[in-house]
Write an enzyme that holds these catalytic residues in place. Structure first.
Site, PDB file in Angstrom:
ATOM      1  N   GLY A   1     -44.145 -12.577 -50.877  1.00 47.81           N
ATOM      2  CA  GLY A   1     -45.260 -11.994 -51.610  1.00 47.81           C
ATOM      3  C   GLY A   1     -46.009 -10.994 -50.753  1.00 47.81           C
ATOM      4  N   HIS A   2     -45.241 -10.191 -50.009  1.00 51.04           N
ATOM      5  CA  HIS A   2     -45.837  -9.178 -49.149  1.00 51.04           C
ATOM      6  C   HIS A   2     -44.781  -8.145 -48.763  1.00 51.04           C
ATOM      7  CE1 HIS A   2     -44.230 -12.165 -46.247  1.00 51.04           C
ATOM      8  NE2 HIS A   2     -43.880 -11.084 -45.572  1.00 51.04           N
ATOM      9  N   ALA A   3     -45.228  -7.108 -48.076  1.00 50.40           N
ATOM     10  CA  ALA A   3     -44.345  -6.088 -47.500  1.00 50.40           C
ATOM     11  C   ALA A   3     -44.782  -5.881 -46.054  1.00 50.40           C
ATOM     12  CB  ALA A   3     -44.456  -4.777 -48.276  1.00 50.40           C
TER      13      ALA A   3
END
Length: 136
Positions: free
Chosen positions: A52-54
């Site tokens: 749920g991130h980059a």
């Protein structure tokens, strides 16, 4: 940042087959970065997701050591869902790609090899901020 989901790579890890079992080896140019951090996810409930991130600069290589899971990747325009279920096949995730890891099978273990040590400033944890970062 011009990276897209099409830039991701599925990489086959070299293995040595033997009557005693297989041995997979990650060395030399198997992955395109020096490993500076190693961690693994396990005992993840099947209805939970991780990621749920980059990342702005970090490269990661995900390997399903046991069981299976899916990796949902997004570049701000395109999206793909990649199943990982063989311990000699990994997914190279490059900077500028949003990722969510989901649908963990019972007993699955996801090994992550990273190009850098942990740095909170490298994370983009909000999808709207991610799309602005990508210029979408």
């Amino acid at each position: 940042m011009n990276t897209t989901v099409n830039d991701l790579k599925i990489i086959e890890i070299p293995k040595i087959k033997d009557a005693r079992g297989n041995l997979a080896v990650i060395e030399k140019d198997c992955i395109p970065f020096k490993i500076k951090r190693v961690y693994y996810l396990y005992d993840v409930p099947s209805d939970a997701f991780r990621g749920g991130h980059a990342h702005k600069t970090l490269y990661q290589f995900l390997i399903p050591l046991s069981g299976s899971f899916q990796v949902r990747v997004k570049d701000g325009t395109n999206e793909d869902l990649i199943m990982l279920n063989k311990p000699d096949i990994g997914l190279l995730i490059i900077p500028g790609i949003w990722r969510e890891i989901e649908n963990f099978s019972s007993g699955s273990v996801c090994l992550v090899l990273a190009s850098e040590e942990f740095d909170e400033d490298d994370y983009i944890r909000d999808f709207e901020t991610f799309t602005l970062f990508k210029g979408c």
